[in-house]
Design a protein around this motif. Structure first.
Motif, PDB file in Angstrom:
ATOM      1  N   MET A   1      30.459 -35.074  17.552  1.00 47.71           N
ATOM      2  CA  MET A   1      30.012 -33.692  17.325  1.00 47.71           C
ATOM      3  C   MET A   1      31.245 -32.779  17.328  1.00 47.71           C
ATOM      4  N   CYS A   2      31.923 -32.703  16.199  1.00 46.31           N
ATOM      5  CA  CYS A   2      33.293 -32.162  16.173  1.00 46.31           C
ATOM      6  C   CYS A   2      33.362 -30.632  16.153  1.00 46.31           C
ATOM      7  N   ASN A   3      32.412 -29.958  15.485  1.00 48.86           N
ATOM      8  CA  ASN A   3      32.410 -28.488  15.455  1.00 48.86           C
ATOM      9  C   ASN A   3      33.812 -27.961  15.126  1.00 48.86           C
ATOM     10  N   TYR A   4      34.378 -28.417  14.008  1.00 48.32           N
ATOM     11  CA  TYR A   4      35.795 -28.159  13.739  1.00 48.32           C
ATOM     12  C   TYR A   4      36.042 -27.130  12.637  1.00 48.32           C
ATOM     13  N   MET A   5      35.246 -27.162  11.572  1.00 52.25           N
ATOM     14  CA  MET A   5      35.491 -26.238  10.465  1.00 52.25           C
ATOM     15  C   MET A   5      35.123 -24.803  10.861  1.00 52.25           C
ATOM     16  N   ARG A   6      35.798 -23.854  10.238  1.00 52.54           N
ATOM     17  CA  ARG A   6      35.501 -22.437  10.407  1.00 52.54           C
ATOM     18  C   ARG A   6      35.476 -21.771   9.035  1.00 52.54           C
ATOM     19  N   PHE A   7      34.790 -20.647   8.934  1.00 52.15           N
ATOM     20  CA  PHE A   7      34.726 -19.933   7.661  1.00 52.15           C
ATOM     21  C   PHE A   7      36.128 -19.431   7.326  1.00 52.15           C
ATOM     22  N   GLY A   8      36.672 -19.918   6.220  1.00 51.16           N
ATOM     23  CA  GLY A   8      38.023 -19.541   5.833  1.00 51.16           C
ATOM     24  C   GLY A   8      39.093 -20.467   6.361  1.00 51.16           C
ATOM     25  N   GLY A   9      38.712 -21.640   6.903  1.00 49.96           N
ATOM     26  CA  GLY A   9      39.740 -22.561   7.372  1.00 49.96           C
ATOM     27  C   GLY A   9      39.233 -23.539   8.404  1.00 49.96           C
ATOM     28  N   CYS A  10      40.075 -23.782   9.420  1.00 52.69           N
ATOM     29  CA  CYS A  10      39.771 -24.746  10.467  1.00 52.69           C
ATOM     30  C   CYS A  10      40.001 -24.108  11.843  1.00 52.69           C
ATOM     31  N   ARG A  11      39.428 -24.706  12.870  1.00 51.93           N
ATOM     32  CA  ARG A  11      39.476 -24.121  14.210  1.00 51.93           C
ATOM     33  C   ARG A  11      40.866 -24.197  14.830  1.00 51.93           C
ATOM     34  N   VAL A  12      41.507 -25.367  14.758  1.00 50.91           N
ATOM     35  CA  VAL A  12      42.847 -25.552  15.327  1.00 50.91           C
ATOM     36  C   VAL A  12      43.687 -26.358  14.342  1.00 50.91           C
ATOM     37  N   ASP A  13      44.998 -26.269  14.503  1.00 53.20           N
ATOM     38  CA  ASP A  13      45.917 -27.023  13.650  1.00 53.20           C
ATOM     39  C   ASP A  13      46.041 -28.461  14.146  1.00 53.20           C
ATOM     40  N   LEU A  14      46.646 -29.293  13.317  1.00 58.58           N
ATOM     41  CA  LEU A  14      46.855 -30.686  13.690  1.00 58.58           C
ATOM     42  C   LEU A  14      47.816 -30.776  14.866  1.00 58.58           C
ATOM     43  N   PRO A  15      47.503 -31.568  15.879  1.00 51.82           N
ATOM     44  CA  PRO A  15      48.434 -31.722  16.998  1.00 51.82           C
ATOM     45  C   PRO A  15      49.680 -32.497  16.588  1.00 51.82           C
ATOM     46  N   SER A  16      50.700 -32.384  17.400  1.00 52.35           N
ATOM     47  CA  SER A  16      51.958 -33.073  17.116  1.00 52.35           C
ATOM     48  C   SER A  16      51.748 -34.588  17.040  1.00 52.35           C
ATOM     49  N   GLY A  17      52.272 -35.207  15.999  1.00 51.53           N
ATOM     50  CA  GLY A  17      52.171 -36.654  15.828  1.00 51.53           C
ATOM     51  C   GLY A  17      50.881 -37.140  15.206  1.00 51.53           C
ATOM     52  N   TRP A  18      49.945 -36.208  14.913  1.00 54.80           N
ATOM     53  CA  TRP A  18      48.640 -36.627  14.391  1.00 54.80           C
ATOM     54  C   TRP A  18      48.762 -37.232  13.000  1.00 54.80           C
ATOM     55  N   ILE A  19      49.573 -36.640  12.158  1.00 50.85           N
ATOM     56  CA  ILE A  19      49.724 -37.146  10.789  1.00 50.85           C
ATOM     57  C   ILE A  19      50.259 -38.574  10.810  1.00 50.85           C
ATOM     58  N   GLU A  20      51.243 -38.840  11.656  1.00 48.76           N
ATOM     59  CA  GLU A  20      51.818 -40.186  11.735  1.00 48.76           C
ATOM     60  C   GLU A  20      50.775 -41.192  12.226  1.00 48.76           C
ATOM     61  N   GLN A  21      49.974 -40.788  13.198  1.00 49.61           N
ATOM     62  CA  GLN A  21      48.916 -41.680  13.680  1.00 49.61           C
ATOM     63  C   GLN A  21      47.888 -41.957  12.587  1.00 49.61           C
ATOM     64  N   ALA A  22      47.521 -40.899  11.853  1.00 45.22           N
ATOM     65  CA  ALA A  22      46.551 -41.072  10.765  1.00 45.22           C
ATOM     66  C   ALA A  22      47.121 -41.972   9.672  1.00 45.22           C
ATOM     67  N   GLN A  23      48.384 -41.800   9.325  1.00 44.27           N
ATOM     68  CA  GLN A  23      49.006 -42.652   8.314  1.00 44.27           C
ATOM     69  C   GLN A  23      48.989 -44.111   8.734  1.00 44.27           C
ATOM     70  N   GLN A  24      49.222 -44.368  10.009  1.00 44.27           N
ATOM     71  CA  GLN A  24      49.201 -45.735  10.497  1.00 44.27           C
ATOM     72  C   GLN A  24      47.814 -46.356  10.346  1.00 44.27           C
ATOM     73  N   VAL A  25      46.764 -45.585  10.698  1.00 46.07           N
ATOM     74  CA  VAL A  25      45.399 -46.084  10.555  1.00 46.07           C
ATOM     75  C   VAL A  25      45.065 -46.340   9.094  1.00 46.07           C
ATOM     76  N   VAL A  26      45.419 -45.393   8.226  1.00 41.97           N
ATOM     77  CA  VAL A  26      45.085 -45.510   6.802  1.00 41.97           C
ATOM     78  C   VAL A  26      45.838 -46.662   6.146  1.00 41.97           C
ATOM     79  N   ASN A  27      47.091 -46.849   6.506  1.00 46.76           N
ATOM     80  CA  ASN A  27      47.902 -47.876   5.846  1.00 46.76           C
ATOM     81  C   ASN A  27      47.442 -49.295   6.153  1.00 46.76           C
ATOM     82  N   VAL A  28      46.819 -49.511   7.315  1.00 46.65           N
ATOM     83  CA  VAL A  28      46.352 -50.863   7.652  1.00 46.65           C
ATOM     84  C   VAL A  28      44.884 -51.064   7.290  1.00 46.65           C
TER      85      VAL A  28
END
Length: 391
Positions: free
Chosen positions: A174-201
């Motif tokens: 139950m993420c409740n993340y999107m907001r009108f005109g954008g998103c609630r918070v920015d990506l935390p530090s290192g999140w992109i690298e973690q996501a890339q690792q999950v996607v690549n495998v």
């Protein structure tokens, strides 16, 4: 022996004499009530099935057990106050639910999400598509009798993506993340690298899953030619998503509307030839591979910048009077929100177009002539969530 019942009270089994046009006795039709607590049904859902031996001659889906008054609650709540309720529609896909609702409100209020927020929305939506399709494959195999292995493999991969959702939004489902005109918070530090690792495998998991299942003779026997729906029938019933594309209809809202920034990504729309359970399974498998292509490009190219439109005043949000319909290609099909504003803080009218409910309307047509053992498999291939069916 069938226990006696009071008049009008349904029973699990009922027998009806079957006669020919000349009045000859041809035996009995068996009426079976599957649900609402049958262990193989997907949620609080019932099917009234009439059988000739083991062959389905009539089927009536019965729902409404989970009705939560979602739309009327939203009309008595603020626009922002309804965002967490969208999580509970298709609770496997809360982030895509958020996006569809946010898109409708943004059309109503004239807001535009910044570029970085658009990339985050695409990334979270395609990760959600991976979660949904992976789980559907596991559940479908469990419906056929594969009790443990495929579903556990699917949930193992799902957990990796839910870990990403938790680190981003604070919640796994139950993420409740999107907001009108954008998103609630920015990506935390290192999140992109973690996501890339999950996607690549992830392709490796899909390869292993397909090697285990796709050519399995039991799966092919239970799914090929079972629950087929033709392209004209699918269009006439307003089906969308993988169920429609499995019947060979080239329709994907990401391509049709090009909402968000989907026009920046090259991806293929897989289509089926027969519209049966096997095609619906394969379409979802192929769509996951296309989602991986989108994710790899989006994670590589996501820009820096703000994540919320500065014009979005969420605490004093009062859109001008008007109406809007926002829709997206959710993992199950077209998810749309229709809103009417009268200038107050609450929507005057709030209406959800749920793909699970619309796709469920052809269940009888898919099941007629098949065995009762095929009914739950066909239902599983439609991929419904009762929170979205009943709302």
């Amino acid at each position: 022996m069938i226990p006696p019942t009071t008049p009008g009270q349904p029973t699990g089994l009922q027998r009806t004499p079957k006669r020919s046009s000349d009045g000859d006795d041809l035996g009995e039709l068996l009426e079976v009530s599957m649900g609402p607590h049958h262990p193989s049904t997907h949620g609080v859902f019932r099917m009234d099935v009439v059988l000739d031996g083991e062959t389905v001659v009539k089927l009536k889906p019965v729902f409404g057990y989970l009705h939560r008054n979602h739309e009327k609650i939203a009309e008595n709540s603020t626009y922002l106050g309804s965002m967490p309720y969208t999580d509970r529609l298709d609770y496997f896909c809360s982030l895509t639910n958020n996006w569809a609702y946010a898109l409708a409100v943004e059309k109503l209020a004239g807001l535009q999400a910044p570029e970085r927020a658009e990339y985050i929305r695409v990334i979270t939506a395609e990760l959600t598509r991976l979660v949904n399709h992976t789980c559907v494959a596991g559940f479908l195999l469990m419906d056929m009798g594969a009790l443990g292995t495929p579903l556990m493999y699917a949930f193992r991969e799902r957990e990796k993506i839910l870990d990403l959702f938790e680190s981003l939004t604070g919640a796994r489902m139950m993420c409740n993340y999107m907001r009108f005109g954008g998103c609630r918070v920015d990506l935390p530090s290192g999140w992109i690298e973690q996501a890339q690792q999950v996607v690549n495998v992830y392709p490796r998991f899909l390869d292993e899953f397909e090697n285990l299942l796709t050519g399995n003779e039991i799966l092919m026997a239970r799914t090929q030619g079972v629950g087929a729906i033709s392209a004209p029938s699918a269009i006439n019933a307003s089906l969308t998503g993988p169920v429609l594309r499995a019947s060979g209809v080239d329709y994907d809202i990401r391509k049709v509307d090009r909402y968000g920034i989907y026009e920046r990504f090259e991806f293929r729309i897989p289509l089926g030839d027969h519209g049966d359970v096997y095609d619906r399974y394969m379409i979802r498998t192929l769509e996951m591979r296309e989602s991986i292509k989108i994710l790899q490009k989006a994670l590589r190219e996501i820009p820096l910048g703000p994540i919320l439109d500065p014009k979005a005043k969420l605490r004093s949000f009062r859109p001008k009077a008007g109406e809007a319909y926002g829709r997206i290609e959710s993992p199950k099909g077209e998810l749309g929100f229709y809103l009417i504003s009268d200038g107050s803080p609450n929507p005057y009218r709030y209406r959800v177009r749920p793909p699970s409910l619309i796709n469920l309307t052809v269940l009888e047509e898919m099941c007629l002539g098949h065995k009762v053992a095929d009914v739950v498999v066909i239902l599983g291939s439609i991929d419904i969530v009762l929170g979205e069916v009943d709302r």
